[in-house]
Design a protein around this motif. Structure first.
Motif, PDB file in Angstrom:
ATOM      1  N   GLU A  95      -5.770 -12.011  -0.641  1.00  0.00           N
ATOM      2  CA  GLU A  95      -6.485 -11.630  -1.861  1.00  0.00           C
ATOM      3  C   GLU A  95      -6.118 -10.233  -2.333  1.00  0.00           C
ATOM      4  O   GLU A  95      -6.315  -9.906  -3.506  1.00  0.00           O
ATOM      5  N   ASN A  96      -5.590  -9.404  -1.436  1.00  0.00           N
ATOM      6  CA  ASN A  96      -5.358  -8.001  -1.781  1.00  0.00           C
ATOM      7  C   ASN A  96      -3.926  -7.547  -1.540  1.00  0.00           C
ATOM      8  O   ASN A  96      -3.676  -6.340  -1.438  1.00  0.00           O
ATOM      9  N   ILE A  97      -3.016  -8.473  -1.445  1.00  0.00           N
ATOM     10  CA  ILE A  97      -1.609  -8.118  -1.240  1.00  0.00           C
ATOM     11  C   ILE A  97      -1.119  -7.207  -2.370  1.00  0.00           C
ATOM     12  O   ILE A  97      -1.354  -7.469  -3.553  1.00  0.00           O
ATOM     13  N   GLY A  98      -0.458  -6.109  -1.995  1.00  0.00           N
ATOM     14  CA  GLY A  98       0.063  -5.174  -2.978  1.00  0.00           C
ATOM     15  C   GLY A  98      -0.928  -4.130  -3.435  1.00  0.00           C
ATOM     16  O   GLY A  98      -0.611  -3.297  -4.292  1.00  0.00           O
ATOM     17  N   LEU A  99      -2.153  -4.154  -2.846  1.00  0.00           N
ATOM     18  CA  LEU A  99      -3.180  -3.181  -3.216  1.00  0.00           C
ATOM     19  C   LEU A  99      -3.351  -2.146  -2.108  1.00  0.00           C
ATOM     20  O   LEU A  99      -2.909  -2.337  -0.980  1.00  0.00           O
ATOM     21  N   LEU A 100      -4.010  -1.051  -2.440  1.00  0.00           N
ATOM     22  CA  LEU A 100      -4.225   0.052  -1.513  1.00  0.00           C
ATOM     23  C   LEU A 100      -5.698   0.088  -1.118  1.00  0.00           C
ATOM     24  O   LEU A 100      -6.576   0.197  -1.976  1.00  0.00           O
TER      25      LEU A 100
ATOM     26  N   PHE B 136     -10.359  -1.885  -2.475  1.00  0.00           N
ATOM     27  CA  PHE B 136      -8.931  -1.875  -2.794  1.00  0.00           C
ATOM     28  C   PHE B 136      -8.713  -1.424  -4.235  1.00  0.00           C
ATOM     29  O   PHE B 136      -9.490  -1.761  -5.127  1.00  0.00           O
ATOM     30  N   ILE B 137      -7.654  -0.669  -4.459  1.00  0.00           N
ATOM     31  CA  ILE B 137      -7.263  -0.281  -5.807  1.00  0.00           C
ATOM     32  C   ILE B 137      -5.797  -0.647  -6.026  1.00  0.00           C
ATOM     33  O   ILE B 137      -5.034  -0.812  -5.065  1.00  0.00           O
ATOM     34  N   ASN B 138      -5.430  -0.758  -7.279  1.00  0.00           N
ATOM     35  CA  ASN B 138      -4.025  -0.959  -7.625  1.00  0.00           C
ATOM     36  C   ASN B 138      -3.450   0.394  -8.026  1.00  0.00           C
ATOM     37  O   ASN B 138      -3.790   0.923  -9.087  1.00  0.00           O
ATOM     38  N   PRO B 139      -2.588   0.988  -7.185  1.00  0.00           N
ATOM     39  CA  PRO B 139      -2.069   2.333  -7.502  1.00  0.00           C
ATOM     40  C   PRO B 139      -1.275   2.376  -8.803  1.00  0.00           C
ATOM     41  O   PRO B 139      -1.106   3.447  -9.388  1.00  0.00           O
ATOM     42  N   LYS B 140      -0.816   1.201  -9.266  1.00  0.00           N
ATOM     43  CA  LYS B 140      -0.069   1.167 -10.525  1.00  0.00           C
ATOM     44  C   LYS B 140      -0.957   1.543 -11.706  1.00  0.00           C
ATOM     45  O   LYS B 140      -0.456   1.952 -12.761  1.00  0.00           O
ATOM     46  N   ASN B 141      -2.278   1.382 -11.526  1.00  0.00           N
ATOM     47  CA  ASN B 141      -3.209   1.699 -12.615  1.00  0.00           C
ATOM     48  C   ASN B 141      -3.574   3.183 -12.670  1.00  0.00           C
ATOM     49  O   ASN B 141      -4.267   3.618 -13.579  1.00  0.00           O
TER      50      ASN B 141
END
Length: 488
Positions: free
Chosen positions: A369-374, A451-456
């Motif tokens: 559910e959180n792949i690629g998130l920090l 979890f956060i998306n660092p791209k944002n």
């Protein structure tokens, strides 16, 4: 010492700090004329009517002018003209609850009672309003709860999203917001436990209920919760020789099952790891708690040390605080055996800041559910919190919150002024990002997570976050040298 914002003060001020002695107590068969004369002589404004030390009714100055003066004669007793079914607040309730309750009931006075329903004082609308700020009265009204069920507690939990959003927009320190969220969760805890006491008491499991303390652990114990934390709680109770120990534990088991269910209904979900008072591992009398802690520390097996790690940051949210402090004293005394710090470090060794050797973010790879998130809590704030906790234990610091521990470590010269400020700012920065992300997800009806998306993130935010994570990673390495490898 840093002063919290007025917004936080409003929601965390206790009623006991604002109550007055502007009342007299009379028995239910007291003549009205005698009560009014006593009121005049004592220069008070409210009459509270008792029977067998229980509150039966109330007569205010307004009642005297509108009802009593025209209807009472020399033989009229106070119970004939009083307002019965008295609404009240508890001494450990918070100011916002008293303000909201008075507005809801359209009254200007409320008696303040202790847990045995003894009258301690009065809270008045004027003094209460002098301590609050008008711009958040709508929030107060929305969070006022009834005494009989959990519906109002659910509103308190839901309102936390709006409170966090407004405080973030006013640039209130994230640590203050987390403190307030933790405090409001404690309000829900206390009321949930009171409801449980009433329901479980009707089962008549035991007659003599021992003193007890309900504790919360982890971020709730440190008063550093974000939105939507799960439950981490336990019960410590006095030994009771007059009752069957099995029945005593049955009572507390039923109590725990009841209040943890209410908390879950209020969106403080059950702990997936069963770190709750409904689990006998986290529910014992004080003597057995001490024995269990000693066994954990003497064995220092990995799971035992994880249990200590989970327990250590606890505080009492309900009941006899002395029980919790006695357990804390026992834990700290045992942990001063230096060899144990090494094993406690090993229980946290896998926790590290999410920054790679080349300065890249380390993102989730296994959780679908959180792949690629920090995971900004477990690989951001948590490694910092754990490192500061270990240094605090080593230096015999008994403070619970991370910022208090940082200040104490600074006072002792363990951390420099620059290091202290840096790690405080790191904690604030990451907390701000987490809270903003959680509020945004809630507004979109998405699951609140850590979890956060660092791209944002803005480019500046990414750079600052990497600096903080790198320094936290270095701190973890320093902890290994100073504590983890100290006794090899």
């Amino acid at each position: 010492m840093f002063k919290r914002s007025n917004s936080v003060d409003l929601f965390t001020n206790k009623i006991m700090d604002f109550m007055s002695d502007d009342f007299i107590l009379v028995e239910n068969d007291c003549l009205v004329v005698d009560a009014i004369e006593e009121l005049r002589k004592s220069k008070k404004s409210t009459i509270i009517i008792n029977k067998n030390k229980k509150v039966l009714g109330i007569i205010t100055e307004k009642d005297i002018l509108k009802r009593v003066a025209f209807k009472a004669d020399l033989k009229t007793t106070v119970n004939q003209v009083m307002t019965a079914d008295v609404k009240f607040v508890y001494e450990d309730d918070l100011l916002f609850h008293a303000v909201g309750k008075m507005r809801k009931l359209n009254v200007n006075h409320l008696p303040v009672l202790d847990m045995e329903k003894n009258v301690l004082g009065m809270i008045q609308m004027n003094s209460a309003l002098a301590a609050e700020i008008g711009e958040i009265m709508n929030q107060i009204d929305g969070m006022t709860y009834d005494e009989e069920d959990a519906s109002g507690l659910i509103r308190i939990k839901k309102e936390q999203i709006n409170i966090a959003e407004q405080m973030l927009s006013r640039n209130v320190y994230p640590g203050d917001i987390c403190y307030l969220l933790s405090f409001l969760n404690n309000v829900i805890y206390r009321r949930a436990i009171r409801l449980a006491e009433k329901r479980v008491g009707e089962k008549n499991i035991i007659k003599n209920i021992p003193n007890y303390s309900v504790i919360v652990m982890g971020s709730g114990g440190r008063m550093e919760s974000f939105l939507h934390p799960d439950q981490d709680n336990g019960i410590i109770y006095d030994e009771n020789t007059s009752e069957d120990p099995k029945k005593v534990d049955l009572y507390f088991e039923e109590l725990a099952k009841d209040f943890t269910k209410t908390l879950d209904d209020c969106d403080i979900p059950f702990c997936k790891g069963d770190l709750m008072a409904s689990n006998p591992l986290w529910r014992k009398n004080l003597k057995d708690w001490k024995s269990q802690v000693s066994n954990w520390l003497n064995n220092h097996a990995p799971q035992d040390m994880r249990n200590i790690d989970m327990l250590y940051d606890f505080r009492s949210v309900y009941g006899k605080n002395e029980l919790a402090e006695e357990l804390r004293k026992h834990i700290n005394e045992k942990l001063q055996e230096k060899k144990l710090l090494k094993f406690l470090y090993f229980s946290e060794e896998d926790s590290d800041a999410a920054i790679g050797f080349f300065g890249q973010f380390i993102l989730e790879k296994n959780d679908e559910e959180n792949i690629g998130l920090l995971n900004l809590k477990h690989t951001g704030t948590l490694p910092l919190v754990e490192s500061i906790r270990l240094y605090s234990i080593k230096n015999k610091i008994t403070k619970i919150s991370t910022f208090e521990r940082l200040d104490e470590l600074n006072n002792l010269g363990v951390l420099t002024n620059d290091e202290t400020d840096f790690f405080k700012n790191a904690h604030r920065f990451m907390s701000s990002i987490l809270l903003k992300n959680q509020v945004e997800r809630s507004k979109k009806n998405l699951v609140i997570k850590n979890f956060i998306n660092p791209k944002n993130l803005l480019e500046r935010e990414k750079k600052v976050l990497k600096i903080y994570l790198k320094k936290i990673k270095e701190l973890k390495s320093k902890v290994r040298v100073d504590i983890g490898e100290e006794y090899f």
